[in-house]
Write an enzyme that holds these catalytic residues in place. Structure first.
Site, mmCIF file in Angstrom:
data_model
loop_
_atom_site.group_PDB
_atom_site.id
_atom_site.type_symbol
_atom_site.label_atom_id
_atom_site.label_comp_id
_atom_site.label_asym_id
_atom_site.label_seq_id
_atom_site.Cartn_x
_atom_site.Cartn_y
_atom_site.Cartn_z
ATOM 1 N N LEU A 1 46.405 44.823 38.086
ATOM 2 C CA LEU A 1 45.765 44.314 39.517
ATOM 3 C C LEU A 1 44.615 45.462 39.474
ATOM 4 O O LEU A 1 44.867 46.767 39.112
ATOM 5 C CB LEU A 1 46.601 44.447 40.394
ATOM 6 N N ASP A 2 43.486 45.246 39.818
ATOM 7 C CA ASP A 2 42.539 46.108 40.068
ATOM 8 C C ASP A 2 42.842 46.979 41.365
ATOM 9 O O ASP A 2 43.694 46.616 42.321
ATOM 10 C CB ASP A 2 40.939 45.384 40.238
ATOM 11 N N ASN A 3 41.902 48.075 41.601
ATOM 12 C CA ASN A 3 42.274 48.890 42.551
ATOM 13 C C ASN A 3 42.147 48.268 43.918
ATOM 14 O O ASN A 3 42.812 48.840 44.937
ATOM 15 C CB ASN A 3 41.547 50.222 42.528
ATOM 16 N N HIS A 4 41.460 47.422 44.198
ATOM 17 C CA HIS A 4 41.444 46.724 45.540
ATOM 18 C C HIS A 4 42.407 45.496 45.733
ATOM 19 O O HIS A 4 42.424 44.889 46.663
ATOM 20 C CB HIS A 4 40.038 46.155 45.557
ATOM 21 N N SER A 5 43.101 45.327 44.843
ATOM 22 C CA SER A 5 44.170 44.139 44.934
ATOM 23 C C SER A 5 45.502 45.031 44.922
ATOM 24 O O SER A 5 45.822 46.120 44.510
ATOM 25 C CB SER A 5 44.223 43.490 43.475
#
Length: 199
Positions: free
Chosen positions: A43-47
């Site tokens: 999951l990317d850092n904004h997810s």
């Protein structure tokens, strides 16, 4: 013996233990993970949301690189009120740009409006309360780079918040951001629909 954990990955943390960049890492969670623990998928850092950690190197291949598709469901907050037409477009497939600058039509998927999502706490970067927004769930069996964000953008809605709430029958439930839960192999394989013969 391999060990398995699920976490609710917080916003602004990357799905890894080591990074050359100055970012928040999984090792900052208040838990003593065994050596060799790694994230399954990313999951990317904004997810936010459900992330599996394990010492079993085969699980990533079985879940995300096998011929057998595995469903992932995301709870998504988008800006503005989403029309029925936009919902139907998402359900039937939209064109997004993927790696290599190629246009890709997403396969049909399940998309539903969520009136009042449960177990979702506020976040400092949320939309202001008075601004219109729509919560939806999207269930995919693939994971192109930033696919959900690109899909909502294709129908005119910016993704403001993205939370993975399930992988097959493995649910995030009421796990709080940063919370860790260890699970036994038999249970996690059953919920992920991985058979013993797959190992």
């Amino acid at each position: 013996m391999n060990r398995y954990f699920i976490i609710n990955k917080p916003y602004d943390m990357v799905s890894q233990f080591i990074s050359p960049d100055k970012v928040h890492l999984l090792g900052e969670l208040d838990y003593d993970f065994p050596e060799g623990t790694h994230a399954v998928g990313r999951l990317d850092n904004h997810s936010e949301g459900l992330l599996i950690l394990t010492t079993n190197k085969k699980v990533t291949r079985l879940l995300f690189e096998s011929d057998q598709p595995h469903k992932r469901t995301y709870l998504v907050m988008v800006g503005k009120i989403m029309s029925q037409e936009a919902l139907e477009q998402l359900r039937s497939g939209v064109t997004i740009r993927i790696k290599g600058g190629v246009d890709y039509v997403t396969p049909p998927c399940d998309v539903q409006i969520v009136e009042k999502p449960a177990n979702v706490g506020p976040r400092a970067h949320d939309l202001k309360e008075y601004l219109p927004r729509t919560w939806i769930t999207i269930t995919l069996t693939e994971g192109k780079f930033h696919q959900v964000r690109k899909m909502t953008a294709a129908v005119g809605h910016q993704t403001k918040r993205l939370i993975r709430i399930s992988i097959e029958d493995l649910l995030l439930g009421d796990l709080q951001p940063g919370e860790v839960k260890e699970m036994d192999e038999a249970t996690i394989f059953r919920l992920l629909k991985i058979g013993d013969n797959d190992i």
